[in-house]
Each structure stands twice: as structure tokens, then as C-alpha cells.
Design a protein around this motif. Structure first.
Motif, PDB file in Angstrom:
ATOM      1  N   LEU A   1      91.505  38.484  95.399  1.00 20.74           N
ATOM      2  CA  LEU A   1      91.820  39.908  95.520  1.00 20.74           C
ATOM      3  C   LEU A   1      92.941  40.176  96.511  1.00 20.74           C
ATOM      4  O   LEU A   1      93.593  41.214  96.449  1.00 20.74           O
ATOM      5  N   GLY A   2      93.155  39.257  97.445  1.00 21.07           N
ATOM      6  CA  GLY A   2      94.129  39.502  98.506  1.00 21.07           C
ATOM      7  C   GLY A   2      93.591  40.440  99.570  1.00 21.07           C
ATOM      8  O   GLY A   2      94.351  41.145 100.243  1.00 21.07           O
ATOM      9  N   GLY A   3      92.252  40.446  99.731  1.00 21.42           N
ATOM     10  CA  GLY A   3      91.618  41.270 100.752  1.00 21.42           C
ATOM     11  C   GLY A   3      91.341  42.692 100.287  1.00 21.42           C
ATOM     12  O   GLY A   3      91.409  43.019  99.094  1.00 21.42           O
ATOM     13  N   PHE A   4      91.013  43.535 101.243  1.00 20.01           N
ATOM     14  CA  PHE A   4      90.643  44.929 100.988  1.00 20.01           C
ATOM     15  C   PHE A   4      91.877  45.800 100.802  1.00 20.01           C
ATOM     16  O   PHE A   4      92.890  45.593 101.467  1.00 20.01           O
ATOM     17  N   ARG A   5      91.777  46.794  99.931  1.00 23.97           N
ATOM     18  CA  ARG A   5      92.787  47.844  99.918  1.00 23.97           C
ATOM     19  C   ARG A   5      92.611  48.654 101.195  1.00 23.97           C
ATOM     20  O   ARG A   5      91.514  49.120 101.492  1.00 23.97           O
ATOM     21  N   ASP A   6      93.686  48.827 101.922  1.00 23.44           N
ATOM     22  CA  ASP A   6      93.578  49.420 103.259  1.00 23.44           C
ATOM     23  C   ASP A   6      94.145  50.828 103.333  1.00 23.44           C
ATOM     24  O   ASP A   6      94.536  51.297 104.404  1.00 23.44           O
ATOM     25  N   ASP A   7      94.157  51.536 102.207  1.00 21.88           N
ATOM     26  CA  ASP A   7      94.764  52.869 102.190  1.00 21.88           C
ATOM     27  C   ASP A   7      93.793  53.944 101.715  1.00 21.88           C
ATOM     28  O   ASP A   7      94.174  54.887 101.028  1.00 21.88           O
TER      29      ASP A   7
ATOM     30  N   GLY B   1     101.949  42.062  97.915  1.00 20.53           N
ATOM     31  CA  GLY B   1     102.623  42.366  99.158  1.00 20.53           C
ATOM     32  C   GLY B   1     102.434  41.287 100.207  1.00 20.53           C
ATOM     33  O   GLY B   1     101.686  40.322 100.022  1.00 20.53           O
ATOM     34  N   VAL B   2     103.110  41.471 101.330  1.00 21.58           N
ATOM     35  CA  VAL B   2     103.120  40.469 102.393  1.00 21.58           C
ATOM     36  C   VAL B   2     101.726  40.256 102.977  1.00 21.58           C
ATOM     37  O   VAL B   2     101.291  39.117 103.175  1.00 21.58           O
ATOM     38  N   ASP B   3     101.010  41.340 103.245  1.00 18.79           N
ATOM     39  CA  ASP B   3      99.681  41.202 103.845  1.00 18.79           C
ATOM     40  C   ASP B   3      98.729  40.457 102.933  1.00 18.79           C
ATOM     41  O   ASP B   3      97.970  39.593 103.377  1.00 18.79           O
ATOM     42  N   ALA B   4      98.749  40.803 101.653  1.00 15.16           N
ATOM     43  CA  ALA B   4      97.876  40.123 100.695  1.00 15.16           C
ATOM     44  C   ALA B   4      98.222  38.641 100.591  1.00 15.16           C
ATOM     45  O   ALA B   4      97.329  37.785 100.504  1.00 15.16           O
TER      46      ALA B   4
END
Length: 321
Positions: free
Chosen positions: A176-182, A306-309
Motif C-alpha cells: 500500500l505504501g503506508g497510510f494515506r495521510d491527508d 510518491g516519495v514518501d510511499a
């Protein structure tokens, strides 16, 4: 069953401005012993509480990140750059775990072919052990059922879970690339979102009544639970959630919005109806506008980009034992 047969467990606690609650939570984890391989605290408070945390639970990894204040899901993601376990569990800082919680989480992932697990979360409310609705469902009209305090006879499959007591496989979070943070404001629906994303990848989530915590809510640092701000963000974030998983044109989203307006008429008293109508309308308009920017007419892919994911995926690539 030996320890070596079970998946290793990293526990993550995100906290902000609630040191005494954090200490209580950490002390409740003492009895979990060897079932916890790693404990990570991400503290977004202006002033660090490292000494208090380390005195409450020896050997934890304490990350002081004041730049994450007001961004709980970013703090959840920050922890993913440091976790070592096969399973990553998230606890709210205002819970107290029951004895055997960690063992139950590990057994759940060992005995079931699952990607996520939500534990039993007690709120001290009368009748909560026997909910009238199914546990953890997303209904056709877009409403969510909870029931996570239920005294269910065993594990059962659910569509979503509760952020106070939820766990995931390392691989699911990597994909998933982690949590959606928005999901802004109160961060309502960030926990629902990740469960629905797992489901859309073909994954399975289960409710396990053996993994029990007491949820003893701490006061919000800003505002009160269920105040107007909370209700506005709730409606705004729910629309974004449904749009991301079904598209803005989905019948499910349309039914949910119609249901919200219909609920206004069920409120007793003219004044309360007017107040409810104002909050509901403002929340719906705000939500639709946000969904146009953050979702669209079609569902979004469950995987983040994206970069964070990418950083999260790289960090979760291989388990560390």
C-alpha cells in the motif's frame, strides 16, 4: 506453540500532548513480555517525554517528531521507517491492553490467512458487548457499522477496523505504501481507508475478540469529541473516503448523502433541525469539493505513490529479525 512459530510483532503508539495517558498505556504492555519484539513511540508533542516513556517500558524506540503535530497518519507512517516485525500493530495512547493481547494478535496472523486484524476495543458503554448491527461493515448506503466491543464467539471477517487497536502484515503495508495521510482535522476515516484499500488489493481483515483493550478516551488537545468541528470533518472525510473507493459518481456515495439529509428531519425541535441542517449541508459541500480535488469520478488505486510511499516500501522490503 513456540515463539519461533509465530510472526514477530512491532507495536506502534502515536502520541501528542498526553504524557500521562502514554505512560499508562506503556505500563499495561509490560506483561506482554516476549510477544512484543519491538515497541515504537512516535511523539509529536512540543516537549519530549522520552525519560517518562523509557521508564514506563524499557527498551522502546522513542521518536520525537514535533513537526508532525496535528498529523497522526504521518506519524503512523514515520514509524514504518523503523519497524522490524512481521506484523505491525497500532495502539492509541489512551488504551490499556488486557493480558494476552499481543499473543492473541500473533496467533491471529499465524492461524488465519489474513492481512489485517482489528481487536476488541471496550469503551465502558452499557450493552456494547452485544451490538445490534453486524461488526465492521460498509453498507450499501455508505454507512459504517462498528461493534468492535462485541463479545463475539470467535474471529470473523470484516470490511474495516478501528485505529485504537489494529494490526497489519508488513507485506500489506509495503504494497500500500503506508497510510494515506491527508484526512485532516480529527483524521476520521484514516483507519477505515487503509482497511478498505487492503480489501481492494484482495486482502482479508478479521475481527478477533481475543485481542482486547480498554479504550479510555483522553481529552482532545484541540476541541471536544463530537463538537461541531468534529462533525464537520467527519462528513467531509467520509465523502472523500467513499469517493476514493467508489468514485464521486457512485450510488453508494449518493445514498449516503441522501441519508445524511434525511437524518436532519429525525432531529426533534425546530432549532435543532436548523442547526443540524447547517452543519450537515456545510460538511457535505466541503466534502464534495475536497473529493473533486482528492478523488474523482472513478475510484483511486489503493496503492499510494510518491516519495514518501517509495521510502516506506523500501524500508518494509525485508523483515528484520
Amino acid at each position: 506453540m513456540g515463539q519461533a512459530d509465530l510472526p514477530t510483532l512491532s507495536v506502534v503508539i502515536v502520541t501528542y500532548g498526553r504524557a500521562t495517558f502514554l505512560e499508562r498505556c506503556l505500563r499495561s504492555l509490560h506483561g506482554e513480555g516476549a510477544d512484543i519484539s519491538q515497541l515504537v513511540v512516535v511523539d509529536a508533542s512540543p516537549e519530549p517525554s522520552q525519560e517518562l516513556a523509557e521508564n514506563a517500558y524499557t527498551g522502546l524506540l522513542y521518536l520525537h517528531a514535533p513537526e508532525l503535530a496535528g498529523h497522526m497518519t504521518r506519524a503512523r507512517n514515520r514509524a514504518l521507517l523503523h519497524v522490524e516485525g512481521d506484523v505491525i500493530a497500532y495502539l492509541d495512547d489512551d488504551v490499556v491492553v488486557h493480558p494476552g493481547w499481543a499473543r492473541a494478535v500473533r496467533l491471529g496472523f499465524h492461524e488465519e490467512a489474513i492481512d489485517a486484524l482489528v481487536g476488541r476495543t471496550l469503551n465502558g458503554q452499557t450493552g456494547e458487548e452485544d451490538p445490534t448491527q453486524p461488526i465492521g461493515t460498509l453498507e450499501r448506503d455508505g454507512r459504517l457499522t462498528a461493534g468492535f466491543a462485541a463479545a463475539a464467539p470467535g474471529r470473523l471477517t470484516v470490511a474495516h477496523g478501528i485505529g485504537a487497536n489494529m494490526s497489519f502484515t508488513r507485506e500489506a503495508l509495503r504494497r500500500l505504501g503506508g497510510f494515506r495521510d491527508d484526512y485532516p482535522g480529527t483524521a476520521l476515516r484514516e483507519d477505515t481507508d487503509i482497511f478498505l484499500r487492503i480489501q481492494r488489493l484482495g486482502g482479508v481483515a478479521m475481527f478477533d475478540p481475543a485481542a482486547v483493550v480498554d479504550h479510555l478516551p483522553a481529552p482532545h488537545v484541540r476541541g471536544r469529541r463530537f463538537d461541531t468541528r468534529y462533525k464537520l470533518y467527519g462528513r467531509r472525510n467520509h465523502i472523500v473516503l467513499l469517493a476514493r473507493h467508489g468514485g464521486l459518481a457512485s450510488a453508494q456515495l449518493r445514498r449516503w448523502m441522501q441519508g445524511q439529509l434525511a437524518d436532519v428531519m429525525r432531529v426533534p425541535g425546530v432549532r435543532r433541525k436548523i442547526e443540524r441542517f447547517g452543519v450537515t449541508t456545510l460538511g457535505l459541500v466541503w466534502g464534495v469539493a475536497a473529493a473533486f480535488r482528492q478523488a474523482g469520478l472513478r475510484p483511486l488505486a489503493p496503492e499510494r505513490s510518491g516519495v514518501d510511499a517509495s521510502s516506506i516500501r523500501a524500508s518494509l522490503q525485508d523483515p528484520v529479525h
